[in-house]
Design an enzyme around this catalytic site. Sequence first.
Site: not given
Lengths: 404, 404, 404, 404
Positions: C94, C224, C298, C389
């Site tokens: 990524e 998990k 893992d 702004h």
Amino acid sequence: MITGADVQDRVRIPRNEKNDYSEEMAGKRREFVRERTGANLSHVAQYSLDPASLPGNIENFIGVAQVPIGVAGPLRINGEQAQGNFYIPLATTEGSLVASYNRGMRLLTESGGVKTTVVEVSMQRAPVFIVDDARQAREFGRWVEEHLPAIREQAEATTQFGKLRNIGQFAVGPLRYLRFNYTTGDAAGQNMAAKATYAACEWIKKNYPGRLKYFLSGNIDTDKKHSHLNTLLTRGKRVVAEAVIRREAMLRLMQLDPKELFYARQVQMVGGFLAGSANNGAHAANGLAALFIATGQDVACIAESHAAITYSQYLDDGDFYWSITLPSLIVGTCGGGTGLATQKQCLEMLGCYGEGKVQRLAEICAAVVLAGETSLAAAMLNGDWVSAHERLGRNRPSIEGGLS
Amino acid sequence: MITGADVQDRVRIPRNEKNDYSEEMAGKRREFVRERTGANLSHVAQYSLDPASLPGNIENFIGVAQVPIGVAGPLRINGEQAQGNFYIPLATTEGSLVASYNRGMRLLTESGGVKTTVVEVSMQRAPVFIVDDARQAREFGRWVEEHLPAIREQAEATTQFGKLRNIGQFAVGPLRYLRFNYTTGDAAGQNMAAKATYAACEWIKKNYPGRLKYFLSGNIDTDKKHSHLNTLLTRGKRVVAEAVIRREAMLRLMQLDPKELFYARQVQMVGGFLAGSANNGAHAANGLAALFIATGQDVACIAESHAAITYSQYLDDGDFYWSITLPSLIVGTCGGGTGLATQKQCLEMLGCYGEGKVQRLAEICAAVVLAGETSLAAAMLNGDWVSAHERLGRNRPSIEGGLS
Amino acid sequence: MITGADVQDRVRIPRNEKNDYSEEMAGKRREFVRERTGANLSHVAQYSLDPASLPGNIENFIGVAQVPIGVAGPLRINGEQAQGNFYIPLATTEGSLVASYNRGMRLLTESGGVKTTVVEVSMQRAPVFIVDDARQAREFGRWVEEHLPAIREQAEATTQFGKLRNIGQFAVGPLRYLRFNYTTGDAAGQNMAAKATYAACEWIKKNYPGRLKYFLSGNIDTDKKHSHLNTLLTRGKRVVAEAVIRREAMLRLMQLDPKELFYARQVQMVGGFLAGSANNGAHAANGLAALFIATGQDVACIAESHAAITYSQYLDDGDFYWSITLPSLIVGTCGGGTGLATQKQCLEMLGCYGEGKVQRLAEICAAVVLAGETSLAAAMLNGDWVSAHERLGRNRPSIEGGLS
Amino acid sequence: MITGADVQDRVRIPRNEKNDYSEEMAGKRREFVRERTGANLSHVAQYSLDPASLPGNIENFIGVAQVPIGVAGPLRINGEQAQGNFYIPLATTEGSLVASYNRGMRLLTESGGVKTTVVEVSMQRAPVFIVDDARQAREFGRWVEEHLPAIREQAEATTQFGKLRNIGQFAVGPLRYLRFNYTTGDAAGQNMAAKATYAACEWIKKNYPGRLKYFLSGNIDTDKKHSHLNTLLTRGKRVVAEAVIRREAMLRLMQLDPKELFYARQVQMVGGFLAGSANNGAHAANGLAALFIATGQDVACIAESHAAITYSQYLDDGDFYWSITLPSLIVGTCGGGTGLATQKQCLEMLGCYGEGKVQRLAEICAAVVLAGETSLAAAMLNGDWVSAHERLGRNRPSIEGGLS
């Protein structure tokens, strides 16, 4: 000899199928209870309501619970429907509840009052449709979308006040949970929603060109239960109470500096998140339960109604912006217990009896909750404050950021 | 001319600092309310309780809410403390609630009754201690563990009945949330826990050899709020009701086959999980709220008490094993509203007034909840059942597994 | 003619039961895949690791995924085990991830570094025991408490490094979920915990004087998977990273005023609570996933490890105290993929290869996460800042409290 | 003498602003790391990918993590896009993962395969808009609804593939969280969604006739984080895998009776609910993480993607209907790491490289997850099964319902 039938007679609560709502039948049942349990129900028997007014509210009537009501206020509310000073009837048996809310109301009132807004209205019944597989369920979902006008017609034909806003869909395997979202006029509307949805479901079952079955509730409604879904997607009224609390008033009435409060809020928000709480504020349930009992609301809906999201900011001028959002407040001003003797009178105290008043009541509920939040927060922090002189040095930043 | 003081006088609710608990003061306040809101409180004024009995239960007393009570039963309970047939007082304004619970009670009773067990008892106050960093917080946590006997001594010195079981610890950054777990005798015990914990915290602050500050609640208690923490770690009583419901009885009384019910349970459990619900059963809050109002419990605790976990199995002989676990049931048989006129009488109906009765009441609550679960499940499924003749073909397994 | 056996041969992946971990077998499988899918695995076939090193890490080996590694740093860490400047290997595909973390590391380093602390260590296997009813389950729970020494002996006999800290108990109906909490040395320890718990469960089953059955996992471990239970009660390492970020550095490097950041944090915390998020911070998963891939962790444990609790305060001097607590970080420095070719080298970059290094790695993980939080927060706010702004007037308090 | 600049030079990672994506620069950085940490990165330096292919994927490139890939299959998938037998590349360092999934694939394949369906597609960016109070926020929400066509035009002008489906709204106090839901073609689409939403937000800010500010993320997206919101309302792909598993095959391949499995599922579902788990199944993260690494997905998205809802039924013929729904699976077949050397080849193994393939990949992911569920469930139950001879009597219903 005692026969089975005798035993049956001895245990069955007396009922009169023709006219069960009379003091006579109530008395027979109290006597039945006294014989079997030894309990004298003399106080339960004292009431001014008319038993004949109770069909639709109770079965096997034996009398009443007398729940003490205290009055708190005035509470200044700047709502869309609730505007002005209110005196709030709170039915509770918990000492200090009324006093505490009263104190919070004063703080809010002296800060200019509470702004209240109902931002969403949505009552549900959420059936689940079951087809053969996920693909068919997706297809069914599309069909429902396409037939929304016809489904709406079926649902709305069952009710004068209920309007079907839309139907949310949630897919799990071969299941399609549909969440029918209604506006329900001045009623809380659970029964209205159930009846309308039942009609819609039966129509769907007849007209859908495929096999399916359904359950009228798939357990995501979630009626009489807190759920994250309700917090996200609203059940009943989503209503906000907000106020800018003046530093001067908080110091004077609560002996609390808004800066310290804001420091504490960081810890409280983490606590709420850590605990997986339904409410990252303090104790909405207290005020709501007391208001619900007083005004004939469905008290079991405290389960849903007590959820809340607090959002606050410490302002540059030292004041404190405090908002609380109740995402699933369930209230009504008609139906349920709202027309009973004392309940109606308490609604009248609030100017909330009858048609067109439900938003007003929702606003009052939220304002009361915010009052309770301010009061309990101060009490909790002052417990610490009282003993402030015993505190060790406080010049290091990570501990004392909010207090110095 | 109206001065500020006049205005103040006109809005302040009348109080008598010397003796506020009289019918006279109640009347003055009702008149005050009538003048300001126009509400006639004639019914609110009707009660048999003695205002002098109300200190510690209410402030600014003006009268009572008359909440209708219906009686349901008999409910056969095979508990450790609750044993026999019970008649249950349910205070509600929601029609059909009593009838529905009554039907469930019959099903359970005819199946041999409900087995009830209190499996854990634990009331909390959960302060948060704040130190400079996570390492110091860890050190502080160790110190607390090492000083548990002294901390316990401080806490228990404040109370006759409260016993400190242990202290759970939860670490976040420089914060250490401590969850003080107590047994509290027959009281629900929130105040007892707060007072004891306050004493303990003050002792800790004095004796800990490091800088710290604390808040008496870190918002993980979570008092009057549902939280996942409470479901996991118990608040109040963790109580189980379980029954093996006879297939024959379910068919006869509910027109429901246990196999169909089990099929539906799979869908309901998914719904509860999907919704992020506090309760994967049906509607514990209904029965509990009605029992709480009748027996003088803290009704705001419905927020915590309505959480539940249903676990069931379809048995090889066609019967249905059904359990419901209430992980955070908050009840007491002394303190709070338990001694008030009608509330005491309702407790007496259950044999639950006075000392040594709180476990019995907890068992009754769980049994009542289970009765309501069976009844609503059947009603929901029978809605489908009624129209079964209209259903399309039902021979394919993934749809109709539970119905054939 | 193609027989069933032929078909079977044609679809079964080639294996060599005697020696499957060779380049020859990898090649045969790549060829097999190429024939059936058309995919040329020429790059997958390029690796420097030795296939003979792979038993215990992979089956049906065909080659490797080449995941690009970028290096970020230096990151100044003031931990108990991790002390000094670190260069962090991040394996990701990524874009901007490495750059963003790098920027955060600079901010933290220039503010004096990150303080890191492992506050709790606990790896689990959580079996469920099933008995006849809740009362027996409670009795079983007591028996387990009483036999903890014997149970510990059984569990610890299976492992050189694992130590059983304690056993948590959770009661639902006739079920007793036991959560075995271990320390596991330098390994992440899931397998160690499973093996030890299996031995303990078998011993329990043999020795418990009542009927029971059990499943080695009752699904509350939650292995998990993110769960609220893990956030509360720790899984793996509970580790905190904290820093006081200098206002000057944040302005210079991030063009961000800490006051604005704190204002935004209020909104972000509400968002995390509203969403029911596993993490009220920003994106712990990004840095952790990249570190996990690089160092042979893992990677599926990102599910648990990405949970986090952010707690921050705006300090009186304008600096910003920022902590992040990872309650369920699963890491190891031995076992799993830690000894493979590139993974070992990346661990060596961090001084984390081999024995006695797991706490150091946990501290580094937390520090990296905090770096990522600062960088993303600034990027998100600067998106707004850039266009400042264009903003309308900002003098009213409830909007602009944090920005003026 | 060492100057500050020298120190800076010594710690700053070498970069070449003109052309940083070369083996030369990678080598310089490896040497830099070696000097500072002592780590030899010889294996990290071994790769076949072209550094020039890496802009947009990594910064400060130094080499690769070699993650072993095993192949599992064939897996028979009966999807809408994925049809036929698939061989699945799984990149992991966790022993037995490939073998376990392989076993599950065989069970599913021999039962006729897995049916897969993508039921919803939705990628988000969720900004929060802040106005002065809740009433203005409600007004703003209406304005957004009314201007949806214009907002859509702005958003979609930034992207070739992204389409804005709708905008969800969530109200808290003065905050309005908007959840922009997109379809994103074959990309996972986070960046596409962010860019489009940024454009929309800037347009809103310019055109809304009232004061407001916004943050591009209000933290309800929830990007790289599990949330209940995502489980309810979908993030990425909502995809279902379902299968009717033949009793005969389960007995033969898994030594498991579906009836026992269904019994156990009741316990597992309660465990998942009790724990507050993101997933009431077993271990979706394992297969997904391995697939994600192999195919160049954003591995941090395991945080979102591992959430799952299992729904199953035990069928009258003894077979087992098993479905798993992944509500927030984040995958893409273009962009991110999908075009890198090994990642592209693994996508080609699945016929998933390039345009029009993302639904196919989502279906494969779900099918793989279901394979892993079956295998782990059997392993867990067989641990119990293995020792079945040691079990005490098993004829009583509440324990042994699923086993007899």
